[in-house]
Design an enzyme around this catalytic site. Sequence first.
Site, PDB file in Angstrom:
ATOM      1  N   CYS A  85       0.831  -1.102   0.041  1.00 62.96           N
ATOM      2  CA  CYS A  85       0.135   0.012   0.054  1.00 62.96           C
ATOM      3  C   CYS A  85       0.795   1.222  -0.069  1.00 62.96           C
ATOM      4  O   CYS A  85       1.507   1.518   0.997  1.00 62.96           O
ATOM      5  CB  CYS A  85      -0.717  -0.007   1.132  1.00 62.96           C
ATOM      6  SG  CYS A  85      -1.930   1.350   1.468  1.00 62.96           S
ATOM      7  N   LEU A  86       1.173   1.765  -1.204  1.00 65.03           N
ATOM      8  CA  LEU A  86       2.084   2.948  -1.229  1.00 65.03           C
ATOM      9  C   LEU A  86       1.379   4.024  -2.118  1.00 65.03           C
ATOM     10  O   LEU A  86       1.064   3.490  -3.303  1.00 65.03           O
ATOM     11  CB  LEU A  86       3.320   2.317  -1.685  1.00 65.03           C
ATOM     12  CG  LEU A  86       4.659   3.448  -1.925  1.00 65.03           C
ATOM     13  CD1 LEU A  86       4.798   4.006  -0.403  1.00 65.03           C
ATOM     14  CD2 LEU A  86       5.837   2.746  -2.254  1.00 65.03           C
TER      15      LEU A  86
END
Length: 183
Positions: A85-86
């Site tokens: 999750c970036l």
Amino acid sequence: MSSPSKRREMDVMKLMMSDYTVETINDGLNEFNVEFHGPKESLYEGGVWKIRVELPDAYPYKSPSIGFVNKIYHPNVDELSGSVCLDVINQSWSPMFDLLNVFEVFLPQLLLYPNPSDPLNGDAASLMMKDRKQYDQKVKEYCDRYAKKELLTNSTAEVDSDEDISDEESGSSDDEIAGHADP
């Protein structure tokens, strides 16, 4: 469409010519694994991960898909799938970025500055906010157990050239990434 494919080749070659070990999958430049070392002066220092990279047909206009193959304890990494999750990779990607940015900036920043308010691993996020000392200990435990170079070497020892990949090795890597469908 030759421009995106030339850019893909150039970016993958830049990554291969840098200090990263790159292992192509299925003889193409669309899928490959990269050996990634935890950043210095972080809880992840000394850890070594295999990062699975999948480049969409529209790369560099569409972001690469990035995931940890071996386990990591982090609020912004799904423990089961390894997906990351970036924000920069998932929403704010720009063709100005390249693969070296992912490994030299984005992933190190992710490990240095976890964001427990936007978790993919709720347990890690919760523990980080409630008991930082226990969280730090669990991160180091995971590094010791799952992120050692010797563990990666076992599955990639024969991958110096494409001809060296045995059916047994390529079958096991497919099992490890179950659930990652091609776009």
